[in-house]
Each structure stands twice: as structure tokens, then as C-alpha cells.
Design a protein around this motif. Sequence first.
Motif, PDB file in Angstrom:
ATOM      1  N   SER A  29       0.847  -1.190   0.000  1.00  0.00           N
ATOM      2  CA  SER A  29       0.000   0.000   0.000  1.00  0.00           C
ATOM      3  C   SER A  29       0.886   1.246   0.000  1.00  0.00           C
ATOM      4  N   VAL A  30       0.270   2.396  -0.229  1.00  0.00           N
ATOM      5  CA  VAL A  30       0.987   3.676  -0.197  1.00  0.00           C
ATOM      6  C   VAL A  30       0.320   4.577   0.826  1.00  0.00           C
ATOM      7  N   ASP A  31       1.032   5.581   1.304  1.00  0.00           N
ATOM      8  CA  ASP A  31       0.509   6.452   2.360  1.00  0.00           C
ATOM      9  C   ASP A  31      -0.088   7.738   1.820  1.00  0.00           C
ATOM     10  N   TYR A  32      -0.550   7.708   0.565  1.00  0.00           N
ATOM     11  CA  TYR A  32      -1.235   8.846  -0.032  1.00  0.00           C
ATOM     12  C   TYR A  32      -2.425   8.319  -0.824  1.00  0.00           C
ATOM     13  N   GLU A  33      -3.367   9.201  -1.136  1.00  0.00           N
ATOM     14  CA  GLU A  33      -4.586   8.761  -1.808  1.00  0.00           C
ATOM     15  C   GLU A  33      -4.337   8.486  -3.287  1.00  0.00           C
ATOM     16  N   THR A  34      -4.933   7.390  -3.749  1.00  0.00           N
ATOM     17  CA  THR A  34      -4.952   7.055  -5.167  1.00  0.00           C
ATOM     18  C   THR A  34      -6.386   6.663  -5.516  1.00  0.00           C
ATOM     19  N   LYS A  62      -8.605   1.797  -4.019  1.00  0.00           N
ATOM     20  CA  LYS A  62      -8.767   1.615  -2.582  1.00  0.00           C
ATOM     21  C   LYS A  62      -8.921   0.121  -2.260  1.00  0.00           C
ATOM     22  N   GLY A  97     -10.162   5.276   6.122  1.00  0.00           N
ATOM     23  CA  GLY A  97      -9.173   4.368   6.690  1.00  0.00           C
ATOM     24  C   GLY A  97      -8.840   3.185   5.805  1.00  0.00           C
ATOM     25  N   CYS A  98      -9.425   3.126   4.597  1.00  0.00           N
ATOM     26  CA  CYS A  98      -9.045   2.040   3.689  1.00  0.00           C
ATOM     27  C   CYS A  98      -7.621   2.279   3.193  1.00  0.00           C
ATOM     28  N   ARG A  99      -7.021   1.260   2.618  1.00  0.00           N
ATOM     29  CA  ARG A  99      -5.661   1.376   2.108  1.00  0.00           C
ATOM     30  C   ARG A  99      -5.680   1.774   0.633  1.00  0.00           C
ATOM     31  N   TYR A 100      -4.638   2.466   0.226  1.00  0.00           N
ATOM     32  CA  TYR A 100      -4.508   2.890  -1.162  1.00  0.00           C
ATOM     33  C   TYR A 100      -3.313   2.172  -1.799  1.00  0.00           C
ATOM     34  N   GLU A 103      -1.135   1.665  -5.831  1.00  0.00           N
ATOM     35  CA  GLU A 103      -0.943   2.207  -7.172  1.00  0.00           C
ATOM     36  C   GLU A 103      -1.648   1.333  -8.211  1.00  0.00           C
TER      37      GLU A 103
END
Length: 421
Positions: free
Chosen positions: A28-33, A36, A52-55, A57
Motif C-alpha cells: 500500500s501507499v501512504d497517499y490517496e490514489t 482503494k 481508513g481504507c488502504r490505497y 498504485e
Amino acid sequence: MKYNQWPRVKIAELCELIVDCVNKTAPSVDYETPYKMIRTPNIKGGRINLTGCRYVEKETFKKWTRRATVDKGDVLLTREAPMGEVGYVDFTDTVFLGQRIMQYRADPQKLDSAFLLYSFLSPDLQYQFRRHDSTGSIVSHIRVPDCSEFEISLPSLDEQRKIASTLRNIDEKIALNSHINTELEAMAKTLYDYWFVQFDFPDANGKPYKTSGGKMEYNTTLKREIPTGWRASNILSLANLLGGGTPTKTKPEYWNGSIPFFTPTDSDKNIYSLNTQDSITELGLKNSSTRLFEKNTIFITARGSVGRLALNAVPMAMNQSCYALKAKQGVSFAFLYFLTKELIHHLEVKATGSVFNSIISNDIEYTYLALPEDNDLIDKYAKKTELAFAKIELLTKENQHLIALRDWLLPLLMNGQVTVK
């Protein structure tokens, strides 16, 4: 049809079942993509909360997903951590599933997807989930093969839609009330921040004080500028700090009475606390160090879920893992509520780099905040916001009744004991 004459049908005959869509190593990444990943904590009580879901790439999404996305109308079941939570996909975001989640896609010719949701929430299916809990495991979980073995009572499609519509109408009203409460709280907090944090309260001419050039002075205690005439003080200048206690558990006559007993487990996202898991008797109240806190006392959780706030809508007792702040004479509880939120924020900032796992009375006593010298501004704030708090309390109580109604109707509708005309 008469009660209990609907056929029992296996879920596998009515749905396409899709197992966990993503491999556990998907990074996962710590910014929005746009991509989800729903995890088990996002699913609870029939709802899916994307907060709180994970994002991930796009490349990760393509690499690790066997099924690209969930579809609107899918029903999700958590198989583990926690087991048996259910959620309904009521959105069109590009999302996919993390581990330990089973996806059910109803055949629209046989099964209404909303009816499937309420079937899963019913005592019947919840019992089946527990019955299929794999024995011998440390963590409760449902095996993938068992996810196709659940059975539901199946009325006609028309009857399914009527039942689901009745229950959805109640849920939508609950959601609407919750949304209104969120907006009312946000409006009251915005005004608080504008007046008491940014210092743009109305000046003598009705203009924003600081923005309009109101005089500011450096305060050595707070190490920042505050309006001239304001002071640095702790919250105890406006409220009394009170503690709680717990009646001994060895005396059954102290428990299960008519007095709600607030503990950190009773704190939630609602401003107002209406009910508590435990209750005590008058005898328990008399023979412990707790007391009966009158309505609109602010409870602060000091251990457990630290720093949560609640206003009691009815008189309550409280255990020793909380503090209570009672507004002094002439001080608005609405103002004190947001002042306490500001206090908690300061304590969280102080704890940066360390674990914020408790609050002690010294934390409250020795944290200083900027306060107006007199209560006139506080009174003006109260006049603008206490009606909002009254509306929040009213809608919170209405939701309590609606939830009780839905939970009473749910099993009756799902087993045909009650029908929709």
C-alpha cells in the motif's frame, strides 16, 4: 404464505461467491490514489466505511487483484478479525478486497441484494456464522468452503424487495439523522474555532476581532499572542473536575439497577450518551466512590480509548477510568464541550513521540488555554449553539428508537412472521 413456509435455500444457489481478492503482500501507499483496498475494519453493522481504507498504485492493483473491483449491490462478509461482520456495497468507487473477506454477488433473477444484506444481519445467519466458526483455532474464523453452506429463507422476489425496502427506509432515516448531527456539530465547532482559537469573535462593531486589527498581546504562559483582556488559565476555572468509581462486583445487589454506569467502552462517535452497557442500583451508588452526574456533564475517557468525550443525556454514574467536567454556574456546557476538545488536542500534541495511553488530573490542571476575561462572549456562543446541541440530542434519541424498531422487525420480517402490505 404462512410463517416459516418459505423454502430454505443455500447461498451458493443464489449468489456468485468470490474469495479474498488481493494477495496479503500487496503493498500500500501512504497517499490517496483512485485504487482503494477495503479491509475488515472497514466493514461493520451492515455498513462499509471507506475512511481508513488502504490505497495502492494502479500497477499494484492490476498485479494483485484477481477480480478488478466490487460492484454496487455486492454483500461482503468478514471471515476473520473480526468474524461475521457484514457490509453492503452502496458506492461506485474503484475498490477491491483485502484478506479474509468473502464477496457475495446476488443473482438478480433469484435474490434481491439488499434482502441478502438483511438476511446476513438477521439472528438466523449470525447464528450460522458462529456455528461454522472453526474450532481449535486461536482466532474465530469461517473457512472458505463453509461460506457457501449458509442457508436463508427465500420468499418471492417481490416479497424480498418489500422487506428490504422497509428495513432500508429505517436505515436511511438513521443515516440522515446521523448526517444532520455531524453537520450540526461541525457548525458549532467551526464557530468555536473562529471565535476562541482564531480570535475572530465579533468586536464592538460586529467585525472579526483579529482580522479587523483588534489589539493582541504576547502571553508568556502560552508563548503566543492572545487578545488584549484575555488570560491564560486552565479549564478548571470554568468547570469542576470530578472522578468516578466502581461498586464491588462481589455484591450482585449493587448491579443491574436503573442507574446507567458509564465506562470507556460506552464512548462512541456520538456527542450524547444515552445508554450504557452496565447499570447499578441506588445501593451500589451509595456504597461506592462514584456519584450521580447530572445531565450535560462531560465525560472524558482517561484510560482505554483515551481522550474520547461524551455528554450524558440522562443522569449517570461513572467508573474510575474517566473524569467528569461539570460546568460552573453561568458557564455553557456547549462551550465547555469544545473547550475540552481543545484541551484534549493540546494533550495529544504534548504526547507526540510518546504513547498517549492515559490522562491524569495534573494533565488537566496544568494545561493552560486562552480564555476571555468575562463570560459575555461565552454566553453569546451559547445562544448560537445550544439549540444545535438540543437538536443533536433529539436526533440521537430518535435514532435509538429507530434502531430498536429495526432490530425488532428484522427477525420477524426475515422469517415471515410479519409481512409487508
